[in-house]
Design an enzyme around this catalytic site. Structure first.
Site, PDB file in Angstrom:
ATOM      1  N   SER A 102      46.359  42.494  36.278  1.00 36.80           N
ATOM      2  CA  SER A 102      46.828  43.398  35.237  1.00 36.80           C
ATOM      3  C   SER A 102      45.782  44.492  35.074  1.00 36.80           C
ATOM      4  O   SER A 102      44.632  44.327  35.499  1.00 36.80           O
ATOM      5  CB  SER A 102      46.994  42.634  33.914  1.00 36.80           C
ATOM      6  OG  SER A 102      47.124  43.520  32.816  1.00 36.80           O
ATOM      7  N   TYR A 133      44.424  36.544  27.231  1.00 37.25           N
ATOM      8  CA  TYR A 133      45.113  37.078  28.405  1.00 37.25           C
ATOM      9  C   TYR A 133      44.169  37.919  29.254  1.00 37.25           C
ATOM     10  O   TYR A 133      44.125  37.766  30.489  1.00 37.25           O
ATOM     11  CB  TYR A 133      46.304  37.915  27.943  1.00 37.25           C
ATOM     12  CG  TYR A 133      47.068  38.558  29.069  1.00 37.25           C
ATOM     13  CD1 TYR A 133      47.863  37.804  29.919  1.00 37.25           C
ATOM     14  CD2 TYR A 133      47.006  39.937  29.280  1.00 37.25           C
ATOM     15  CE1 TYR A 133      48.569  38.391  30.948  1.00 37.25           C
ATOM     16  CE2 TYR A 133      47.710  40.530  30.314  1.00 37.25           C
ATOM     17  CZ  TYR A 133      48.488  39.762  31.140  1.00 37.25           C
ATOM     18  OH  TYR A 133      49.182  40.355  32.169  1.00 37.25           O
TER      19      TYR A 133
END
Length: 277
Positions: free
Chosen positions: A133, A146
Protein backbone atom coordinates in the site's frame (compact mmCIF):
# COMPACT_ATOMS: atom_id res chain seq x y z
CA UNK A 1 -5.16 -24.59 -22.20
CA UNK A 2 -2.79 -21.77 -21.32
CA UNK A 3 0.77 -22.51 -20.30
CA UNK A 4 0.85 -19.97 -17.46
CA UNK A 5 -0.81 -20.38 -14.07
CA UNK A 6 -1.54 -17.81 -11.37
CA UNK A 7 -2.58 -18.38 -7.75
CA UNK A 8 -4.45 -15.46 -6.16
CA UNK A 9 -5.59 -15.02 -2.56
CA UNK A 10 -8.55 -12.97 -1.38
CA UNK A 11 -10.75 -13.36 -4.46
CA UNK A 12 -14.16 -13.05 -2.83
CA UNK A 13 -14.47 -9.44 -3.95
CA UNK A 14 -12.58 -6.32 -4.94
CA UNK A 15 -9.03 -6.45 -6.25
CA UNK A 16 -8.66 -10.23 -5.98
CA UNK A 17 -11.82 -10.90 -7.96
CA UNK A 18 -10.96 -8.38 -10.69
CA UNK A 19 -7.41 -9.71 -10.97
CA UNK A 20 -8.67 -13.26 -11.43
CA UNK A 21 -10.91 -12.06 -14.26
CA UNK A 22 -8.09 -10.04 -15.83
CA UNK A 23 -5.77 -13.06 -15.91
CA UNK A 24 -8.52 -15.22 -17.40
CA UNK A 25 -9.01 -12.66 -20.15
CA UNK A 26 -5.32 -13.08 -20.96
CA UNK A 27 -5.73 -16.85 -21.23
CA UNK A 28 -4.03 -17.85 -17.97
CA UNK A 29 -4.97 -20.78 -15.79
CA UNK A 30 -6.35 -19.06 -12.69
CA UNK A 31 -6.65 -20.50 -9.22
CA UNK A 32 -8.80 -18.08 -7.23
CA UNK A 33 -8.90 -18.61 -3.47
CA UNK A 34 -10.85 -17.18 -0.56
CA UNK A 35 -12.06 -18.31 2.87
CA UNK A 36 -15.61 -18.18 1.46
CA UNK A 37 -15.93 -20.41 -1.63
CA UNK A 38 -19.51 -19.26 -2.27
CA UNK A 39 -18.24 -15.72 -2.89
CA UNK A 40 -16.34 -16.99 -5.94
CA UNK A 41 -19.21 -18.70 -7.77
CA UNK A 42 -19.02 -16.26 -10.67
CA UNK A 43 -15.29 -16.87 -11.04
CA UNK A 44 -15.87 -20.61 -11.31
CA UNK A 45 -18.40 -19.93 -14.07
CA UNK A 46 -15.71 -17.93 -15.90
CA UNK A 47 -13.33 -20.87 -15.89
CA UNK A 48 -11.30 -20.25 -12.75
CA UNK A 49 -10.39 -23.04 -10.38
CA UNK A 50 -11.82 -21.85 -7.05
CA UNK A 51 -10.49 -23.24 -3.79
CA UNK A 52 -11.11 -22.46 -0.15
CA UNK A 53 -8.05 -20.91 1.48
CA UNK A 54 -7.64 -19.21 4.85
CA UNK A 55 -4.20 -17.60 4.78
CA UNK A 56 -3.95 -17.87 8.55
CA UNK A 57 -3.88 -21.67 8.31
CA UNK A 58 -0.57 -23.37 7.48
CA UNK A 59 -2.27 -26.49 6.19
CA UNK A 60 -4.52 -24.56 3.80
CA UNK A 61 -1.58 -22.89 2.05
CA UNK A 62 0.30 -26.14 1.55
CA UNK A 63 -2.74 -28.08 0.35
CA UNK A 64 -3.80 -25.43 -2.16
CA UNK A 65 -0.32 -25.04 -3.64
CA UNK A 66 0.04 -28.82 -4.00
CA UNK A 67 -3.38 -29.03 -5.68
CA UNK A 68 -2.64 -26.22 -8.15
CA UNK A 69 0.88 -27.40 -8.99
CA UNK A 70 -0.38 -30.93 -9.50
CA UNK A 71 -3.26 -29.89 -11.74
CA UNK A 72 -1.41 -27.36 -13.91
CA UNK A 73 2.18 -28.55 -13.65
CA UNK A 74 3.44 -25.52 -11.75
CA UNK A 75 2.70 -21.98 -10.62
CA UNK A 76 4.07 -19.06 -12.62
CA UNK A 77 2.70 -16.22 -10.52
CA UNK A 78 1.58 -15.83 -6.92
CA UNK A 79 -0.50 -12.74 -6.13
CA UNK A 80 -0.55 -12.32 -2.36
CA UNK A 81 -3.64 -10.14 -2.23
CA UNK A 82 -5.57 -11.21 0.88
CA UNK A 83 -5.69 -8.57 3.59
CA UNK A 84 -7.83 -6.13 5.55
CA UNK A 85 -7.47 -2.87 7.46
CA UNK A 86 -7.73 -2.56 11.23
CA UNK A 87 -8.37 1.04 12.25
CA UNK A 88 -8.17 2.70 15.64
CA UNK A 89 -5.84 4.70 17.91
CA UNK A 90 -3.03 2.37 18.92
CA UNK A 91 -3.73 2.83 22.64
CA UNK A 92 -7.32 1.71 22.16
CA UNK A 93 -6.38 -1.28 20.02
CA UNK A 94 -6.10 -4.56 21.95
CA UNK A 95 -2.80 -6.29 21.25
CA UNK A 96 -4.67 -9.34 20.01
CA UNK A 97 -6.19 -7.22 17.25
CA UNK A 98 -2.75 -5.97 16.20
CA UNK A 99 -1.57 -9.57 16.13
CA UNK A 100 -4.53 -10.53 13.92
CA UNK A 101 -3.66 -7.71 11.52
CA UNK A 102 -0.17 -9.13 11.06
CA UNK A 103 -1.49 -12.70 10.97
CA UNK A 104 -3.41 -11.97 7.76
CA UNK A 105 -1.48 -9.17 6.06
CA UNK A 106 2.07 -10.37 6.78
CA UNK A 107 2.19 -13.93 8.07
CA UNK A 108 -0.47 -14.97 5.57
CA UNK A 109 1.73 -13.81 2.72
CA UNK A 110 4.69 -15.59 4.26
CA UNK A 111 2.79 -18.90 4.43
CA UNK A 112 2.02 -18.72 0.72
CA UNK A 113 5.61 -17.74 -0.11
CA UNK A 114 7.02 -20.73 1.71
CA UNK A 115 4.64 -23.06 -0.10
CA UNK A 116 5.05 -21.57 -3.59
CA UNK A 117 8.78 -20.83 -3.86
CA UNK A 118 9.88 -24.50 -4.05
CA UNK A 119 7.42 -24.99 -6.92
CA UNK A 120 8.82 -21.97 -8.78
CA UNK A 121 12.41 -23.07 -8.23
CA UNK A 122 11.67 -26.42 -9.84
CA UNK A 123 10.70 -24.55 -13.01
CA UNK A 124 13.56 -22.03 -12.72
CA UNK A 125 11.38 -18.97 -12.49
CA UNK A 126 8.17 -17.20 -11.62
CA UNK A 127 6.80 -13.94 -10.28
CA UNK A 128 5.68 -13.14 -6.75
CA UNK A 129 3.44 -10.07 -6.43
CA UNK A 130 2.88 -8.89 -2.87
CA UNK A 131 0.08 -6.49 -2.06
CA UNK A 132 1.36 -3.56 -0.01
CA UNK A 133 0.00 0.00 0.00
CA UNK A 134 1.11 3.60 -0.18
CA UNK A 135 0.89 3.26 3.60
CA UNK A 136 3.78 0.83 3.37
CA UNK A 137 6.04 3.87 3.06
CA UNK A 138 4.15 6.51 5.02
CA UNK A 139 1.54 6.62 7.81
CA UNK A 140 -1.85 8.07 8.65
CA UNK A 141 -3.37 8.68 12.10
CA UNK A 142 -5.89 6.08 13.11
CA UNK A 143 -4.42 3.41 10.83
CA UNK A 144 -1.26 2.50 12.70
CA UNK A 145 -1.92 -1.24 12.74
CA UNK A 146 -2.57 -1.38 9.00
CA UNK A 147 0.39 0.87 8.18
CA UNK A 148 2.70 -1.24 10.35
CA UNK A 149 1.63 -4.41 8.55
CA UNK A 150 2.25 -2.87 5.14
CA UNK A 151 5.67 -1.54 6.17
CA UNK A 152 6.45 -5.14 7.11
CA UNK A 153 5.24 -6.35 3.69
CA UNK A 154 7.61 -3.88 2.03
CA UNK A 155 10.56 -5.16 4.08
CA UNK A 156 9.72 -8.80 3.41
CA UNK A 157 9.33 -8.15 -0.31
CA UNK A 158 12.57 -6.19 -0.73
CA UNK A 159 14.52 -8.80 1.23
CA UNK A 160 12.98 -11.72 -0.62
CA UNK A 161 13.81 -10.15 -3.99
CA UNK A 162 17.53 -10.32 -3.29
CA UNK A 163 17.30 -13.82 -1.81
CA UNK A 164 15.57 -15.51 -4.76
CA UNK A 165 17.10 -13.55 -7.65
CA UNK A 166 19.52 -16.41 -8.40
CA UNK A 167 16.55 -18.69 -9.11
CA UNK A 168 15.01 -16.52 -11.81
CA UNK A 169 12.12 -15.43 -9.57
CA UNK A 170 10.91 -11.83 -9.76
CA UNK A 171 9.42 -10.26 -6.63
CA UNK A 172 7.42 -7.04 -6.86
CA UNK A 173 5.26 -4.88 -4.65
CA UNK A 174 1.95 -3.30 -5.56
CA UNK A 175 1.31 -0.01 -3.73
CA UNK A 176 -2.23 1.24 -4.33
CA UNK A 177 -3.59 4.46 -2.96
CA UNK A 178 -7.31 4.44 -2.12
CA UNK A 179 -9.24 1.76 -4.03
CA UNK A 180 -13.02 1.64 -3.81
CA UNK A 181 -13.81 -1.87 -2.59
CA UNK A 182 -15.42 -3.37 0.51
CA UNK A 183 -12.15 -2.56 2.30
CA UNK A 184 -13.49 0.68 3.80
CA UNK A 185 -16.78 -0.87 4.84
CA UNK A 186 -14.97 -3.65 6.65
CA UNK A 187 -12.46 -1.25 8.20
CA UNK A 188 -15.24 0.88 9.69
CA UNK A 189 -16.79 -2.25 11.17
CA UNK A 190 -13.48 -2.83 12.94
CA UNK A 191 -14.15 0.13 15.22
CA UNK A 192 -16.12 -2.38 17.26
CA UNK A 193 -12.81 -4.02 18.19
CA UNK A 194 -11.59 -0.94 20.08
CA UNK A 195 -11.53 -0.16 23.79
CA UNK A 196 -12.45 3.57 23.87
CA UNK A 197 -10.63 5.79 26.34
CA UNK A 198 -12.29 9.11 25.54
CA UNK A 199 -8.89 10.57 24.58
CA UNK A 200 -9.16 10.41 20.81
CA UNK A 201 -12.24 12.33 19.72
CA UNK A 202 -10.56 13.29 16.44
CA UNK A 203 -10.46 9.62 15.42
CA UNK A 204 -14.18 9.12 15.85
CA UNK A 205 -14.85 12.29 13.85
CA UNK A 206 -12.47 11.42 10.99
CA UNK A 207 -13.88 7.91 10.73
CA UNK A 208 -17.55 8.81 11.17
CA UNK A 209 -19.24 7.70 7.92
CA UNK A 210 -22.00 10.30 8.38
CA UNK A 211 -19.42 13.11 8.49
CA UNK A 212 -16.79 11.99 5.99
CA UNK A 213 -18.16 8.81 4.45
CA UNK A 214 -14.97 6.74 3.78
CA UNK A 215 -12.86 9.71 2.68
CA UNK A 216 -9.94 8.73 4.89
CA UNK A 217 -10.02 5.04 3.98
CA UNK A 218 -10.87 3.88 0.46
CA UNK A 219 -12.61 6.92 -1.01
CA UNK A 220 -9.80 9.40 -0.58
CA UNK A 221 -8.72 11.94 -3.17
CA UNK A 222 -7.88 10.23 -6.45
CA UNK A 223 -9.35 6.84 -5.50
CA UNK A 224 -9.42 4.22 -8.26
CA UNK A 225 -11.45 1.13 -9.07
CA UNK A 226 -10.08 -2.38 -8.43
CA UNK A 227 -9.93 -3.12 -12.14
CA UNK A 228 -7.09 -0.62 -12.46
CA UNK A 229 -5.03 -2.42 -9.84
CA UNK A 230 -5.75 -5.75 -11.53
CA UNK A 231 -4.33 -4.47 -14.81
CA UNK A 232 -1.09 -3.47 -13.07
CA UNK A 233 -0.75 -6.91 -11.46
CA UNK A 234 -1.16 -8.63 -14.83
CA UNK A 235 1.40 -6.29 -16.40
CA UNK A 236 3.89 -7.09 -13.62
CA UNK A 237 3.36 -10.85 -14.05
CA UNK A 238 3.83 -10.75 -17.82
CA UNK A 239 6.82 -8.38 -17.94
CA UNK A 240 10.19 -10.07 -18.46
CA UNK A 241 11.82 -7.34 -16.36
CA UNK A 242 9.15 -5.97 -14.01
CA UNK A 243 9.59 -2.91 -11.84
CA UNK A 244 10.37 -3.51 -8.18
CA UNK A 245 7.27 -1.60 -7.06
CA UNK A 246 4.17 -0.22 -8.73
CA UNK A 247 2.29 2.76 -7.28
CA UNK A 248 -1.33 2.62 -8.49
CA UNK A 249 -3.34 5.81 -8.76
CA UNK A 250 -2.29 9.47 -8.64
CA UNK A 251 -0.21 8.97 -5.50
CA UNK A 252 3.33 8.65 -6.82
CA UNK A 253 4.46 12.22 -6.26
CA UNK A 254 2.59 12.85 -2.98
CA UNK A 255 4.14 9.59 -1.76
CA UNK A 256 7.62 10.74 -2.69
CA UNK A 257 6.90 14.05 -0.98
CA UNK A 258 5.87 12.19 2.15
CA UNK A 259 9.19 10.35 2.15
CA UNK A 260 11.26 13.51 1.61
CA UNK A 261 9.42 15.98 3.85
CA UNK A 262 10.76 16.06 7.45
CA UNK A 263 8.78 14.11 10.01
CA UNK A 264 8.06 17.32 11.91
CA UNK A 265 6.28 18.81 8.88
CA UNK A 266 4.20 15.68 8.40
CA UNK A 267 3.28 15.65 12.09
CA UNK A 268 2.21 19.29 11.87
CA UNK A 269 -0.03 18.53 8.91
CA UNK A 270 -1.70 15.65 10.71
CA UNK A 271 -2.05 17.80 13.82
CA UNK A 272 -4.01 20.35 11.80
CA UNK A 273 -6.16 17.60 10.28
CA UNK A 274 -7.06 16.29 13.73
CA UNK A 275 -7.74 19.78 15.05
CA UNK A 276 -10.12 20.86 12.32
CA UNK A 277 -11.83 17.54 11.64
Amino acid sequence: MADDTVLITGCGSGIGRETALAFRERGWNVCATDPDPDAMADLAERGCLTLELDVTEDGDATAVVERVAGEFGGIDCLFNNAGYGQIGPLEELPTDRLREQFEVNVFGQHRLLRAVLPVMRRRDGGTVVNMASVYGRTVFPGQGAYCASKWAVEAVTDTLRTEVADHGIDVVTIEPGPVETRFGERALARKEDLEPTGAYGWFYRLYDPELYDRRFIDRGVGYVQPRRVAAVVVDAATDDDPDRRYVVGPWKYPLLLGVVVPDAARDLLYGLLKRFA
